[in-house]
Design an enzyme around this catalytic site. Sequence first.
Site, PDB file in Angstrom:
ATOM      1  N   GLU A 249       1.300  -2.790  -7.897  1.00 31.47           N
ATOM      2  CA  GLU A 249       2.415  -3.124  -8.785  1.00 31.47           C
ATOM      3  C   GLU A 249       3.273  -4.171  -8.114  1.00 31.47           C
ATOM      4  O   GLU A 249       3.315  -4.239  -6.882  1.00 31.47           O
ATOM      5  CB  GLU A 249       3.303  -1.890  -9.029  1.00 31.47           C
ATOM      6  CG  GLU A 249       2.724  -0.868  -9.943  1.00 31.47           C
ATOM      7  CD  GLU A 249       3.688   0.302 -10.142  1.00 31.47           C
ATOM      8  OE1 GLU A 249       4.920   0.114 -10.094  1.00 31.47           O
ATOM      9  OE2 GLU A 249       3.199   1.422 -10.323  1.00 31.47           O
ATOM     10  N   LYS A 251       6.355  -5.524  -6.389  1.00 26.98           N
ATOM     11  CA  LYS A 251       7.434  -4.857  -5.652  1.00 26.98           C
ATOM     12  C   LYS A 251       8.705  -5.650  -5.914  1.00 26.98           C
ATOM     13  O   LYS A 251       8.924  -6.706  -5.325  1.00 26.98           O
ATOM     14  CB  LYS A 251       7.128  -4.789  -4.160  1.00 26.98           C
ATOM     15  CG  LYS A 251       8.155  -3.954  -3.388  1.00 26.98           C
ATOM     16  CD  LYS A 251       7.778  -3.851  -1.924  1.00 26.98           C
ATOM     17  CE  LYS A 251       8.570  -2.795  -1.176  1.00 26.98           C
ATOM     18  NZ  LYS A 251      10.001  -2.952  -1.230  1.00 26.98           N
ATOM     19  N   ARG A 256      16.940   0.600  -6.082  1.00 25.44           N
ATOM     20  CA  ARG A 256      16.146   1.658  -6.701  1.00 25.44           C
ATOM     21  C   ARG A 256      17.045   2.574  -7.512  1.00 25.44           C
ATOM     22  O   ARG A 256      18.113   2.968  -7.040  1.00 25.44           O
ATOM     23  CB  ARG A 256      15.441   2.461  -5.620  1.00 25.44           C
ATOM     24  CG  ARG A 256      14.543   3.538  -6.174  1.00 25.44           C
ATOM     25  CD  ARG A 256      13.730   4.077  -5.059  1.00 25.44           C
ATOM     26  NE  ARG A 256      12.772   5.055  -5.495  1.00 25.44           N
ATOM     27  CZ  ARG A 256      11.744   5.420  -4.734  1.00 25.44           C
ATOM     28  NH1 ARG A 256      11.575   4.880  -3.542  1.00 25.44           N
ATOM     29  NH2 ARG A 256      10.897   6.333  -5.154  1.00 25.44           N
ATOM     30  N   ARG A 270      18.830   5.525  -4.356  1.00 29.30           N
ATOM     31  CA  ARG A 270      17.849   6.139  -3.474  1.00 29.30           C
ATOM     32  C   ARG A 270      18.504   7.146  -2.531  1.00 29.30           C
ATOM     33  O   ARG A 270      17.887   8.075  -2.055  1.00 29.30           O
ATOM     34  CB  ARG A 270      17.185   5.019  -2.678  1.00 29.30           C
ATOM     35  CG  ARG A 270      16.276   5.539  -1.650  1.00 29.30           C
ATOM     36  CD  ARG A 270      15.612   4.437  -0.914  1.00 29.30           C
ATOM     37  NE  ARG A 270      15.435   4.890   0.437  1.00 29.30           N
ATOM     38  CZ  ARG A 270      14.983   4.168   1.417  1.00 29.30           C
ATOM     39  NH1 ARG A 270      14.676   2.924   1.204  1.00 29.30           N
ATOM     40  NH2 ARG A 270      14.857   4.666   2.610  1.00 29.30           N
ATOM     41  N   GLU A 300      13.323  -0.151 -10.527  1.00 29.85           N
ATOM     42  CA  GLU A 300      14.093  -1.025  -9.645  1.00 29.85           C
ATOM     43  C   GLU A 300      14.990  -1.896 -10.518  1.00 29.85           C
ATOM     44  O   GLU A 300      14.525  -2.511 -11.478  1.00 29.85           O
ATOM     45  CB  GLU A 300      13.126  -1.890  -8.824  1.00 29.85           C
ATOM     46  CG  GLU A 300      13.768  -2.638  -7.695  1.00 29.85           C
ATOM     47  CD  GLU A 300      13.916  -1.834  -6.391  1.00 29.85           C
ATOM     48  OE1 GLU A 300      13.606  -0.625  -6.370  1.00 29.85           O
ATOM     49  OE2 GLU A 300      14.373  -2.435  -5.405  1.00 29.85           O
ATOM     50  N   ARG A 418       7.624   9.871   3.208  1.00 28.83           N
ATOM     51  CA  ARG A 418       7.056   8.535   3.382  1.00 28.83           C
ATOM     52  C   ARG A 418       5.590   8.720   3.738  1.00 28.83           C
ATOM     53  O   ARG A 418       5.279   9.398   4.698  1.00 28.83           O
ATOM     54  CB  ARG A 418       7.793   7.795   4.509  1.00 28.83           C
ATOM     55  CG  ARG A 418       7.465   6.317   4.565  1.00 28.83           C
ATOM     56  CD  ARG A 418       8.164   5.632   5.719  1.00 28.83           C
ATOM     57  NE  ARG A 418       9.597   5.453   5.545  1.00 28.83           N
ATOM     58  CZ  ARG A 418      10.158   4.487   4.826  1.00 28.83           C
ATOM     59  NH1 ARG A 418       9.426   3.610   4.205  1.00 28.83           N
ATOM     60  NH2 ARG A 418      11.460   4.399   4.732  1.00 28.83           N
ATOM     61  N   LYS A 424       3.399  -0.536   1.006  1.00 31.51           N
ATOM     62  CA  LYS A 424       4.013  -1.808   0.612  1.00 31.51           C
ATOM     63  C   LYS A 424       3.363  -2.959   1.362  1.00 31.51           C
ATOM     64  O   LYS A 424       2.952  -2.820   2.521  1.00 31.51           O
ATOM     65  CB  LYS A 424       5.520  -1.779   0.806  1.00 31.51           C
ATOM     66  CG  LYS A 424       5.977  -1.422   2.185  1.00 31.51           C
ATOM     67  CD  LYS A 424       7.493  -1.299   2.232  1.00 31.51           C
ATOM     68  CE  LYS A 424       7.916  -0.611   3.503  1.00 31.51           C
ATOM     69  NZ  LYS A 424       9.357  -0.478   3.635  1.00 31.51           N
TER      70      LYS A 424
END
Length: 583
Positions: A249, A251, A256, A270, A300, A418, A424
């Site tokens: 996707e 970024k 966020r 976030r 986002e 995470r 990313k």
Amino acid sequence: MLYSAIAETFERIEATTKRLEMTDYLVELLRKTPPELMDKVIYLTQGKIYPDYMGVELGIAEKLLLKSLYKATGIPESEIEELYMRHGDVGIVAENVIARKKQMSLFSEELTVERVYSTFEEIARKEGKGAQDFKMKLLANLFHDSKPVEARYLARMAVARLRLGIADMTILDALAISFGEKSDRDKVERAYNICSDLGLVARTLAQKGIDGLKEIKIRVGIPIRAMLAERLRTLEEILEKMGGKAAFEYKYDGIRIQAHISEDVRLFSRHLENLTEQFPEITSALRRAFMGEDAIVEGECVPIDPSTGEMLPFQVVSHRRGRKYGVEEAMEEFPVLLFLFDALYLNGEDLTVRPYLERRKALKDSFTETERIRISTILITDSTEEAERFFNQAIDAGCEGIMAKSIAEDSVYRAGARGFTWIKYKKDYKSEMTDTVDLVPVGAFMGRGRRAGKYGALLMAAYNPDRDMFETVCKLGSGFTDEDLDKLPEIFKRYLTEERHPRVDSKMEPDVWFVPNFVLEVLGAEITLSPNHTCAYGQIKKDAGLAIRFPRFTGNWRDDRGPEDATTSQEMLHMYEMQRKVE
Ligand code: ATP
């Protein structure tokens, strides 16, 4: 329950840096705590009175606190202020002052946890005319009845700087040990990740045991802790890690947002701050674009140029944050779009347990794209060439890179974690270290020549959550404008400490030390090994830590982050290793 039980535990916790010892002390405290007080004891341990997302803050001004000490003891304000100048820590001042008073007075009532908590509640809620005076008197009453060590923590709590160094993860460990088996740790963490409220988890455990945690469910209006991404350096590695095929996707580079939609709409950052008031056009657009009953979705929020519709640099959207006034004007001046990328809950159903592609389908099926609400651009592929083209396209469109997302059966939404389910891939990983890091100033060196009398460089640190310490990585002197430089001493004044802060690990001796508080975005040329810095010390080479060469301040004060949200030493290590692979 007496507050002294808490204060004594804090004192022991403060005296150690070992996470296991901290956990033991906490467990002892929890075992002494009656179930109905469990949530309050947890909040007090975190230096809060409610979970973060409720947005209720203590943060009494230091001046007011010193005044309340005067009122409680009759010791002249000038003496109290002088003590504060000397120690720079309201806790030590309060402890000193109360110890002196105790030698004089004979009787006072012992403080209970209930009283301390409800007083802080009152302090936090009081607003408007006469509020300051009222708060000051409430505090003075607490101090009047406190023991010296209790005063230390009451004072720090009041100015919102308890900072015992207990990470959420340590509290979760202690809860699992106190109320279950070691193997229950995951259940405890999952409950926390979906309700973002350690107090609620603790109280549920105390009253209903591990099985009771099943009652903690995702609820619209209560933020879920965000899932985060790992990073890898090449698309080959990413595809391999994802089992050969993945979704990519765009970024987007913005803020966020987790949107909770029912009859009304609430937006959280976030870090679980409530942003609803700051983006009124997004809340109304979401309501219009959504075709169901209720939902929790993430996206986002990106600034756009109204005249071209093109995405603008991330910094522009920060003009929209933290505003109480002028929201309408800012809305006109800095318009934003929301790119939705995930659905966590839909029409009464928890979607976090479903694989990514199912969540994505639910998102697509329940929103119509509008002028303000879009769905993130996606490509599913097993080809690195295709992914590379998609990446270039994303950069062209003004994004900072792409996000690879696992499409495997187990690609559930991992709240609060995470991991490699999301990876990313940013533009800058292809060259040396041109990716930014977020670092915490822990001290400063005085300047010379043109900068005489001002700070010449800040000593910057990364955060090591395993040790709960800030480890230094560089001296940061460039990237500041003259205006910035003039302002620095004033900005840091409140955070000066006489000695190195106990949570700072440093081999350098700057001219002044700070309490870790701010986070600055820094761009460096490369990560190198250095005997002078303590970041990840000894991990690559015996006598060296990691350092950033040619660091430069990007101009971005990351005031959306607390010091514990800074780049971690582990991330630095990872970046160093990735950089080395390419060499
Ligand atoms: P960074 O500074 O790289 O944004 P971070 O620590 O803030 O890092 P990461 O988990 O590293 O967060 O990167 C994920 C972030 O990227 C998300 O928090 C989100 O804000 C943003 N993002 C932009 N587009 C997407 C997308 N399509 N899917 C998921 N996250 C996205």
